[in-house]
Design a protein around this motif. Structure first.
Motif, PDB file in Angstrom:
ATOM      1  N   ARG A  66       6.328  -2.681  -7.374  1.00 32.83           N
ATOM      2  CA  ARG A  66       7.436  -1.758  -7.176  1.00 32.83           C
ATOM      3  C   ARG A  66       8.763  -2.458  -7.452  1.00 32.83           C
ATOM      4  O   ARG A  66       8.866  -3.678  -7.296  1.00 32.83           O
ATOM      5  CB  ARG A  66       7.430  -1.238  -5.735  1.00 32.83           C
ATOM      6  CG  ARG A  66       6.179  -0.486  -5.349  1.00 32.83           C
ATOM      7  CD  ARG A  66       6.140  -0.132  -3.878  1.00 32.83           C
ATOM      8  NE  ARG A  66       6.159  -1.297  -3.001  1.00 32.83           N
ATOM      9  CZ  ARG A  66       5.820  -1.265  -1.714  1.00 32.83           C
ATOM     10  NH1 ARG A  66       5.430  -0.114  -1.166  1.00 32.83           N
ATOM     11  NH2 ARG A  66       5.871  -2.346  -0.971  1.00 32.83           N
ATOM     12  N   PRO A  67       9.785  -1.708  -7.826  1.00 36.62           N
ATOM     13  CA  PRO A  67      11.103  -2.326  -8.028  1.00 36.62           C
ATOM     14  C   PRO A  67      11.577  -3.093  -6.803  1.00 36.62           C
ATOM     15  O   PRO A  67      12.199  -4.151  -6.920  1.00 36.62           O
ATOM     16  CB  PRO A  67      12.010  -1.120  -8.325  1.00 36.62           C
ATOM     17  CG  PRO A  67      11.099  -0.090  -8.879  1.00 36.62           C
ATOM     18  CD  PRO A  67       9.792  -0.267  -8.172  1.00 36.62           C
ATOM     19  N   GLU A  68      11.263  -2.565  -5.609  1.00 36.05           N
ATOM     20  CA  GLU A  68      11.694  -3.219  -4.370  1.00 36.05           C
ATOM     21  C   GLU A  68      11.024  -4.577  -4.160  1.00 36.05           C
ATOM     22  O   GLU A  68      11.535  -5.418  -3.424  1.00 36.05           O
ATOM     23  CB  GLU A  68      11.382  -2.322  -3.162  1.00 36.05           C
ATOM     24  CG  GLU A  68      12.121  -0.999  -3.153  1.00 36.05           C
ATOM     25  CD  GLU A  68      11.360   0.099  -3.878  1.00 36.05           C
ATOM     26  OE1 GLU A  68      11.720   1.276  -3.689  1.00 36.05           O
ATOM     27  OE2 GLU A  68      10.404  -0.212  -4.625  1.00 36.05           O
ATOM     28  N   ASP A  69       9.874  -4.783  -4.792  1.00 29.52           N
ATOM     29  CA  ASP A  69       9.114  -6.016  -4.592  1.00 29.52           C
ATOM     30  C   ASP A  69       9.285  -7.032  -5.720  1.00 29.52           C
ATOM     31  O   ASP A  69       8.727  -8.127  -5.650  1.00 29.52           O
ATOM     32  CB  ASP A  69       7.611  -5.697  -4.465  1.00 29.52           C
ATOM     33  CG  ASP A  69       7.296  -4.878  -3.227  1.00 29.52           C
ATOM     34  OD1 ASP A  69       8.009  -5.041  -2.225  1.00 29.52           O
ATOM     35  OD2 ASP A  69       6.337  -4.087  -3.269  1.00 29.52           O
ATOM     36  N   LEU A 267       2.359   3.199  -7.555  1.00 25.44           N
ATOM     37  CA  LEU A 267       2.244   2.376  -6.346  1.00 25.44           C
ATOM     38  C   LEU A 267       2.794   3.145  -5.139  1.00 25.44           C
ATOM     39  O   LEU A 267       3.739   3.918  -5.273  1.00 25.44           O
ATOM     40  CB  LEU A 267       3.014   1.070  -6.519  1.00 25.44           C
ATOM     41  CG  LEU A 267       2.472   0.135  -7.608  1.00 25.44           C
ATOM     42  CD1 LEU A 267       3.493  -0.935  -7.938  1.00 25.44           C
ATOM     43  CD2 LEU A 267       1.169  -0.506  -7.144  1.00 25.44           C
ATOM     44  N   PRO A 268       2.214   2.953  -3.961  1.00 23.49           N
ATOM     45  CA  PRO A 268       2.672   3.701  -2.786  1.00 23.49           C
ATOM     46  C   PRO A 268       4.111   3.363  -2.415  1.00 23.49           C
ATOM     47  O   PRO A 268       4.570   2.239  -2.579  1.00 23.49           O
ATOM     48  CB  PRO A 268       1.700   3.264  -1.682  1.00 23.49           C
ATOM     49  CG  PRO A 268       1.181   1.940  -2.131  1.00 23.49           C
ATOM     50  CD  PRO A 268       1.115   2.017  -3.626  1.00 23.49           C
ATOM     51  N   SER A 269       4.811   4.350  -1.918  1.00 23.22           N
ATOM     52  CA  SER A 269       6.197   4.177  -1.497  1.00 23.22           C
ATOM     53  C   SER A 269       6.298   3.165  -0.360  1.00 23.22           C
ATOM     54  O   SER A 269       5.369   3.004   0.427  1.00 23.22           O
ATOM     55  CB  SER A 269       6.760   5.525  -1.050  1.00 23.22           C
ATOM     56  OG  SER A 269       7.940   5.367  -0.298  1.00 23.22           O
ATOM     57  N   GLY A 282      -0.881  -5.430  -7.314  1.00 21.42           N
ATOM     58  CA  GLY A 282      -0.622  -4.136  -7.935  1.00 21.42           C
ATOM     59  C   GLY A 282      -1.622  -3.827  -9.032  1.00 21.42           C
ATOM     60  O   GLY A 282      -2.090  -2.683  -9.161  1.00 21.42           O
ATOM     61  N   TYR A 283      -1.972  -4.837  -9.808  1.00 24.56           N
ATOM     62  CA  TYR A 283      -2.947  -4.642 -10.884  1.00 24.56           C
ATOM     63  C   TYR A 283      -4.345  -4.382 -10.325  1.00 24.56           C
ATOM     64  O   TYR A 283      -5.022  -3.430 -10.736  1.00 24.56           O
ATOM     65  CB  TYR A 283      -2.990  -5.868 -11.800  1.00 24.56           C
ATOM     66  CG  TYR A 283      -2.003  -5.808 -12.942  1.00 24.56           C
ATOM     67  CD1 TYR A 283      -2.123  -4.833 -13.930  1.00 24.56           C
ATOM     68  CD2 TYR A 283      -0.961  -6.715 -13.039  1.00 24.56           C
ATOM     69  CE1 TYR A 283      -1.220  -4.768 -14.981  1.00 24.56           C
ATOM     70  CE2 TYR A 283      -0.059  -6.664 -14.088  1.00 24.56           C
ATOM     71  CZ  TYR A 283      -0.189  -5.691 -15.060  1.00 24.56           C
ATOM     72  OH  TYR A 283       0.699  -5.622 -16.104  1.00 24.56           O
ATOM     73  N   LYS A 291      -7.766   7.046  -9.251  1.00 24.13           N
ATOM     74  CA  LYS A 291      -7.143   8.084  -8.446  1.00 24.13           C
ATOM     75  C   LYS A 291      -5.783   8.485  -9.028  1.00 24.13           C
ATOM     76  O   LYS A 291      -5.120   7.680  -9.682  1.00 24.13           O
ATOM     77  CB  LYS A 291      -6.971   7.604  -7.008  1.00 24.13           C
ATOM     78  CG  LYS A 291      -8.278   7.330  -6.273  1.00 24.13           C
ATOM     79  CD  LYS A 291      -8.005   6.855  -4.855  1.00 24.13           C
ATOM     80  CE  LYS A 291      -9.300   6.572  -4.106  1.00 24.13           C
ATOM     81  NZ  LYS A 291      -9.035   6.078  -2.724  1.00 24.13           N
ATOM     82  N   PRO A 292      -5.348   9.712  -8.772  1.00 18.25           N
ATOM     83  CA  PRO A 292      -4.011  10.129  -9.212  1.00 18.25           C
ATOM     84  C   PRO A 292      -2.937   9.256  -8.575  1.00 18.25           C
ATOM     85  O   PRO A 292      -3.141   8.672  -7.506  1.00 18.25           O
ATOM     86  CB  PRO A 292      -3.910  11.575  -8.714  1.00 18.25           C
ATOM     87  CG  PRO A 292      -5.321  12.026  -8.550  1.00 18.25           C
ATOM     88  CD  PRO A 292      -6.086  10.801  -8.115  1.00 18.25           C
ATOM     89  N   ASN A 293      -1.786   9.169  -9.217  1.00 17.60           N
ATOM     90  CA  ASN A 293      -0.672   8.413  -8.657  1.00 17.60           C
ATOM     91  C   ASN A 293      -0.264   8.984  -7.301  1.00 17.60           C
ATOM     92  O   ASN A 293      -0.271  10.205  -7.111  1.00 17.60           O
ATOM     93  CB  ASN A 293       0.538   8.471  -9.594  1.00 17.60           C
ATOM     94  CG  ASN A 293       0.347   7.649 -10.845  1.00 17.60           C
ATOM     95  OD1 ASN A 293      -0.583   6.856 -10.944  1.00 17.60           O
ATOM     96  ND2 ASN A 293       1.225   7.835 -11.810  1.00 17.60           N
ATOM     97  N   PRO A 294       0.117   8.128  -6.369  1.00 16.48           N
ATOM     98  CA  PRO A 294       0.549   8.624  -5.057  1.00 16.48           C
ATOM     99  C   PRO A 294       1.897   9.339  -5.100  1.00 16.48           C
ATOM    100  O   PRO A 294       2.230  10.114  -4.205  1.00 16.48           O
ATOM    101  CB  PRO A 294       0.622   7.359  -4.206  1.00 16.48           C
ATOM    102  CG  PRO A 294       0.825   6.246  -5.192  1.00 16.48           C
ATOM    103  CD  PRO A 294       0.073   6.654  -6.406  1.00 16.48           C
TER     104      PRO A 294
END
Length: 354
Positions: A66-69, A267-269, A282-283, A291-294
């Motif tokens: 995620r951008p935050e990570d 990726l989950p929020s 993440g990979y 599964k569909p994107n969260p």
């Protein structure tokens, strides 16, 4: 980013009334301003410098997070007088000039600021090919120079830019990314379909304003109505009128891509998963998941189907599942034109009924 902003600005000026009638003009102007603010900051340090990329793309692509990570190096890349890059500089000039027209009657000071930067951002000739760190598709910088000159002329009224564009329009290299094409290449083909439909709709308006009923191509005459119908067919195809009955705009219709190739969507929020998601996690956990994107990235248009009109909804297939700003930016112009056309047709039908 510059190309996306330029397309959005073109739509905002070409279809201002239609977009305003749909109560979207303020939103569109806000999107444009976000992009131009970024470009201004990239150019603010010196008139001879334009920052063209943030981040080590090779390192970034090794991680799915995620951008935050993100913890990869935020390396800065720039063009200067000693290491020029006419392609991104001219494209930035076009974007800033086009945007200055958008804000001319809204925020005159901001408009003037954009135009001043536009005039100074492209001073040194030299291909970006030699200093480009990543995403370096290259076809020469002549098309960007013409593109920039035309928008600078429209924004400033300075005939020097018009003369430059007129005197150099016969360059032997064709700028074929704006042809009227239906299928160009397998990788992210909808970027060409959206830009083609936008151009064709603008061109049909020009023909109508000039009271010309169409264009002759060999033995075939393409009327303005045929040109518009073809452009509309591209929009309809993207939104679901295709062999797969698949809307290629996420969140639109009953069937659309659920595994967008997009880190933030897949990726989950942080609100649902506050712990850091590492580069490799993440990979291994989400990228290869079936599964569909969260998170539903509403409005994003993906790369589209392959050459056989087939589409596999798998996020690992980045050529067909990855969204881009410039696909959506061109689509805005097409939809705005068709909204205007639809309203005109409704008025004609009402008058006919009367």
């Amino acid at each position: 980013m510059a190309f996306s902003i330029c397309l959005l600005s073109w739509s905002a000026t070409e279809y201002r009334n239609q977009i305003n009638a749909a109560d979207q003009l303020i939103n569109l102007q806000a999107s444009i301003r976000w992009g131009t603010n970024f470009l201004l900051k990239a150019h603010n340090t010196s008139s001879n410098t334009l920052y063209t990329q943030v981040g080590d793309a090779n390192r970034d692509h090794q991680c799915w997070e995620r951008p935050e990570d993100m913890d990869t190096p935020p390396t800065l890349y720039k063009i200067t007088s000693s290491s020029p890059g006419t392609e991104p500089a001219a494209e930035a000039a076009a974007a800033l000039a086009a945007a200055s027209i958008v804000f001319k009657g809204v925020d005159s000071n901001y408009s003037a600021l954009l135009l001043n930067h536009s005039k100074s951002v492209d001073k040194y000739r030299g291909s970006y090919q030699g200093s480009c760190p990543f995403y370096c598709s290259y076809s020469g910088y002549q098309d960007e120079l013409l593109w920039g000159a035309v928008w600078l002329y429209k924004a400033s009224g300075d005939n020097a830019y018009l003369n430059y564009a007129s005197n150099n329009e016969g360059w032997s290299q064709a700028a074929n990314e704006f042809s009227g094409l239906l299928y160009t290449r397998d990788s992210s083909n909808l970027q060409y379909a959206t830009s083609a439909s936008m151009i064709l709709l603008v061109y049909s308006n020009i023909l109508t304003a000039a009271r010309v009923n169409g264009v002759q191509c060999g033995s075939v005459n393409f009327s303005t109505s045929k040109i518009k119908d073809f452009a509309k067919s591209q929009v309809d195809y993207i939104l679901g009128n295709n062999p797969m009955k698949m809307s290629y705009m996420v969140g639109f219709g009953s069937k659309y891509p659920t595994q967008l190739h997009h880190r933030g969507a897949s990726l989950p929020s942080i609100y649902n998963h506050s712990a850091k998601i590492g580069c490799n996690d993440g990979y291994s956990t989400w990228y290869t998941s079936s599964k569909p994107n969260p998170n539903t990235h509403v409005g994003a248009i993906v790369g589209g189907p392959n050459s056989n009109d087939q589409f596999t909804d798998s996020r690992t297939d980045y050529s067909h599942l990855e969204p881009t700003t410039y696909i959506n930016a061109a689509f805005v112009g097409s939809v705005a034109a068709l909204i205007g056309q639809s309203k005109e047709e409704n008025i004609l039908f009402t008058l006919a009924d009367v």
